[in-house]
Design an enzyme around this catalytic site. Sequence first.
Site, PDB file in Angstrom:
ATOM      1  N   HIS A 257       1.002  -1.160  -0.181  1.00 19.76           N
ATOM      2  CA  HIS A 257       0.146   0.099   0.090  1.00 19.76           C
ATOM      3  C   HIS A 257       0.841   1.188   0.117  1.00 19.76           C
ATOM      4  O   HIS A 257       1.982   1.159   0.628  1.00 19.76           O
ATOM      5  CB  HIS A 257      -0.848   0.037   1.364  1.00 19.76           C
ATOM      6  CG  HIS A 257      -2.166   0.834   1.008  1.00 19.76           C
ATOM      7  ND1 HIS A 257      -1.964   2.300   1.264  1.00 19.76           N
ATOM      8  CD2 HIS A 257      -3.285   0.724   0.395  1.00 19.76           C
ATOM      9  CE1 HIS A 257      -3.449   2.907   1.117  1.00 19.76           C
ATOM     10  NE2 HIS A 257      -4.147   1.954   0.481  1.00 19.76           N
ATOM     11  N   ASP A 308      -7.854  -5.216  -0.631  1.00 20.85           N
ATOM     12  CA  ASP A 308      -8.419  -5.950  -1.825  1.00 20.85           C
ATOM     13  C   ASP A 308      -8.175  -7.195  -1.652  1.00 20.85           C
ATOM     14  O   ASP A 308      -8.597  -8.145  -2.201  1.00 20.85           O
ATOM     15  CB  ASP A 308      -7.522  -5.536  -3.061  1.00 20.85           C
ATOM     16  CG  ASP A 308      -8.215  -4.179  -3.646  1.00 20.85           C
ATOM     17  OD1 ASP A 308      -7.492  -3.093  -3.720  1.00 20.85           O
ATOM     18  OD2 ASP A 308      -9.371  -4.144  -3.775  1.00 20.85           O
TER      19      ASP A 308
HETATM   20  C1  SDX Z   1      -6.321   0.115  -3.074  1.00 21.94           C
HETATM   21  O1  SDX Z   1      -4.390   4.481  -2.195  1.00 21.94           O
HETATM   22  C2  SDX Z   1      -5.345   3.943  -1.475  1.00 21.94           C
HETATM   23  O2  SDX Z   1      -5.750   4.170  -0.436  1.00 21.94           O
HETATM   24  C3  SDX Z   1      -5.900   2.609  -2.249  1.00 21.94           C
HETATM   25  C4  SDX Z   1      -6.988   1.942  -1.590  1.00 21.94           C
HETATM   26  C5  SDX Z   1      -8.421   2.649  -1.465  1.00 21.94           C
HETATM   27  O3  SDX Z   1      -8.844   2.032  -0.393  1.00 21.94           O
HETATM   28  O4  SDX Z   1      -8.619   3.406  -2.200  1.00 21.94           O
HETATM   29  O5  SDX Z   1      -6.177   1.343  -0.345  1.00 21.94           O
HETATM   30  C6  SDX Z   1      -7.294   0.591  -2.583  1.00 21.94           C
HETATM   31  O6  SDX Z   1      -5.798   0.466  -4.576  1.00 21.94           O
HETATM   32  C7  SDX Z   1      -5.224  -0.950  -2.400  1.00 21.94           C
HETATM   33  C8  SDX Z   1      -3.992  -1.456  -3.231  1.00 21.94           C
HETATM   34  C9  SDX Z   1      -4.327  -2.437  -4.412  1.00 21.94           C
HETATM   35  N1  SDX Z   1      -3.540  -2.713  -5.353  1.00 21.94           N
HETATM   36  C10 SDX Z   1      -2.641  -3.778  -5.248  1.00 21.94           C
HETATM   37  O7  SDX Z   1      -2.883  -4.651  -4.230  1.00 21.94           O
HETATM   38  C11 SDX Z   1      -1.560  -4.106  -6.477  1.00 21.94           C
HETATM   39  C12 SDX Z   1      -0.533  -4.528  -5.701  1.00 21.94           C
HETATM   40  N2  SDX Z   1       0.149  -3.502  -5.013  1.00 21.94           N
HETATM   41  C13 SDX Z   1       1.246  -2.689  -5.599  1.00 21.94           C
HETATM   42  O8  SDX Z   1       1.212  -2.643  -7.013  1.00 21.94           O
HETATM   43  C14 SDX Z   1       1.820  -1.743  -4.674  1.00 21.94           C
HETATM   44  O9  SDX Z   1       1.919  -2.113  -3.344  1.00 21.94           O
HETATM   45  C15 SDX Z   1       0.804  -0.595  -4.777  1.00 21.94           C
HETATM   46  C16 SDX Z   1       0.830   0.075  -6.066  1.00 21.94           C
HETATM   47  C17 SDX Z   1      -0.485  -0.645  -3.795  1.00 21.94           C
HETATM   48  C18 SDX Z   1       1.759   0.652  -3.850  1.00 21.94           C
HETATM   49  O10 SDX Z   1       2.647   0.566  -4.607  1.00 21.94           O
HETATM   50  P1  SDX Z   1       3.969   1.921  -4.213  1.00 21.94           P
HETATM   51  O11 SDX Z   1       3.668   2.331  -3.021  1.00 21.94           O
HETATM   52  O12 SDX Z   1       3.924   2.502  -5.443  1.00 21.94           O
HETATM   53  O13 SDX Z   1       5.312   0.933  -3.894  1.00 21.94           O
HETATM   54  P2  SDX Z   1       6.357   0.526  -5.044  1.00 21.94           P
HETATM   55  O14 SDX Z   1       5.488   0.086  -6.020  1.00 21.94           O
HETATM   56  O15 SDX Z   1       7.285   1.674  -5.088  1.00 21.94           O
HETATM   57  O16 SDX Z   1       6.826  -0.720  -4.298  1.00 21.94           O
HETATM   58  C19 SDX Z   1       7.833  -0.599  -3.392  1.00 21.94           C
HETATM   59  C20 SDX Z   1       8.682  -2.039  -3.279  1.00 21.94           C
HETATM   60  C21 SDX Z   1       9.161  -2.263  -4.800  1.00 21.94           C
HETATM   61  O17 SDX Z   1      10.096  -3.051  -4.487  1.00 21.94           O
HETATM   62  P3  SDX Z   1      11.441  -2.682  -5.406  1.00 21.94           P
HETATM   63  O18 SDX Z   1      10.841  -2.841  -6.882  1.00 21.94           O
HETATM   64  O19 SDX Z   1      11.733  -1.326  -5.118  1.00 21.94           O
HETATM   65  O20 SDX Z   1      12.541  -3.707  -5.156  1.00 21.94           O
HETATM   66  O21 SDX Z   1       7.798  -2.932  -3.042  1.00 21.94           O
HETATM   67  C22 SDX Z   1       7.561  -3.830  -3.885  1.00 21.94           C
HETATM   68  C23 SDX Z   1       7.956  -3.318  -5.272  1.00 21.94           C
HETATM   69  O22 SDX Z   1       8.415  -4.028  -6.165  1.00 21.94           O
HETATM   70  N3  SDX Z   1       6.129  -4.077  -3.891  1.00 21.94           N
HETATM   71  C24 SDX Z   1       5.611  -5.183  -4.219  1.00 21.94           C
HETATM   72  C25 SDX Z   1       4.119  -5.259  -4.343  1.00 21.94           C
HETATM   73  N4  SDX Z   1       3.873  -3.976  -3.753  1.00 21.94           N
HETATM   74  C26 SDX Z   1       5.262  -3.279  -3.936  1.00 21.94           C
HETATM   75  N5  SDX Z   1       6.167  -6.593  -4.812  1.00 21.94           N
HETATM   76  C27 SDX Z   1       5.300  -7.559  -5.087  1.00 21.94           C
HETATM   77  N6  SDX Z   1       4.011  -7.561  -4.714  1.00 21.94           N
HETATM   78  C28 SDX Z   1       3.460  -6.468  -4.594  1.00 21.94           C
HETATM   79  N7  SDX Z   1       2.096  -6.561  -4.411  1.00 21.94           N
END
Ligand code: SDX
Length: 372
Positions: A257, A308
């Site tokens: 998140h 989710d």
């Molecule tokens: C919702 O914003 C809100 O409030 C949203 C929400 C709401 O109620 O409105 O809460 C609803 O959208 C929840 C999120 C649903 N999305 C997902 O579940 C998709 C999977 N999650 C990720 O894509 C990610 O965690 C985000 C998009 C939710 C947040 O990503 P960020 O803050 O942009 O973090 P990042 O992409 O910079 O990741 C940081 C690190 C990375 O590692 P490195 O590449 O730096 O080595 O964490 C890793 C990412 O690869 N990472 C994950 C991951 N999420 C982050 N690795 C594997 N699986 C994941 N899900």
Amino acid sequence: MTTAGLEDVVATTSRICDLDGELGKLTYYGVDIHDLAQHSSFEETAYLLWHGKLPTQAQLAETESALHSSRALPGRLIDLMHLLPPSMSPMNVLRTVISALVAFDSDPSDTSAPANERRAIRLTAVLPTIVMAWNRIREGLAPVEPLDNGSHAANILYQLTGKLPDEYTAHALDIALILHADHELNASTFAARVTAGTKADMYASVVSALSALSGPLHGGANEQVIRMLHKMNDISKVEPYLEDALARKERIMGFGHRVYRTEDPRATHLRAMSKELGERTGDSRWYEMSQVTEAYIKEHKHLNANVDFYSASVYYMMGIPIDLDTPIFASSRIAGWTAHILEQYANNRLIRPRAEYVGQKVTEYTPIDERG
Ligand code: SDX
């Protein structure tokens, strides 16, 4: 230098929702999400989001009645849906029909607060009707008329099956709708506010929000979670699946998140609901695979489940078709979106940030016959 994702950028002030990402706290106008999940209803929570205080009995009754009488969809929009290809995704149908809904607004030029508050109720009430009508039309079936009484949650389940839901399932969905109702300046809410900031109408602002929510990094994640669990299909396949996915640098949907650095407080309730629904349906496989997945990702990626992750198995065990998961998210978040749109209209301010230019230096114009 601002990073591309606006991480931690404070883009506006708001009285509606407060998130504490370190402590995992979430409140709507100061009322804690755990209290709302335990004691409130979606309708009462929507009133809180729209008006900034919990309603009296009379105010709640008036809001419920207004929602009941706003559920029906104009026949010409049902006709419009019959023209759409059955393969069209429910989220794309939803944004199409909400966009057309403006044509049935009694007075689009009335941009007063009372008129927009009426639109908030109208959009909240009719959104699930569009989703469930499409679910029937794409199968060649006649839509189920919405209930003219009963909760938002019960009406959703009734329009899905044509039968009144059992009390537990209706209450469980009501709690899920409370949990999803608002979440500060998430991507879809921000999209709604940017659009409302130009003084575009509420329908246009909701279409912006729906478009943002449909992405798999935001509201579209729940559908991807249950599809992943189906691919695993057996608890023994969970760890090999995840090991392979992480080795390929895949994102595991439902985890991580932008704000929470600890457990998403909403996941706490949804995890418990998934467990209970597994016991009630006699099929705990989805909950059990979710538990193994959660433990593995916590250990190997140090990431928490977000809203989710467990909502996916909850909705599946409620009999909600997988591609309706994000529309169900929208059936709740429409209350938060419209609350933020009302607040943005009251701010009366265009949202127009700057971009730091990192492109090439100023160059002379080269006539086309001199270009390489
Ligand atoms: C919702 O914003 C809100 O409030 C949203 C929400 C709401 O109620 O409105 O809460 C609803 O959208 C929840 C999120 C649903 N999305 C997902 O579940 C998709 C999977 N999650 C990720 O894509 C990610 O965690 C985000 C998009 C939710 C947040 O990503 P960020 O803050 O942009 O973090 P990042 O992409 O910079 O990741 C940081 C690190 C990375 O590692 P490195 O590449 O730096 O080595 O964490 C890793 C990412 O690869 N990472 C994950 C991951 N999420 C982050 N690795 C594997 N699986 C994941 N899900």
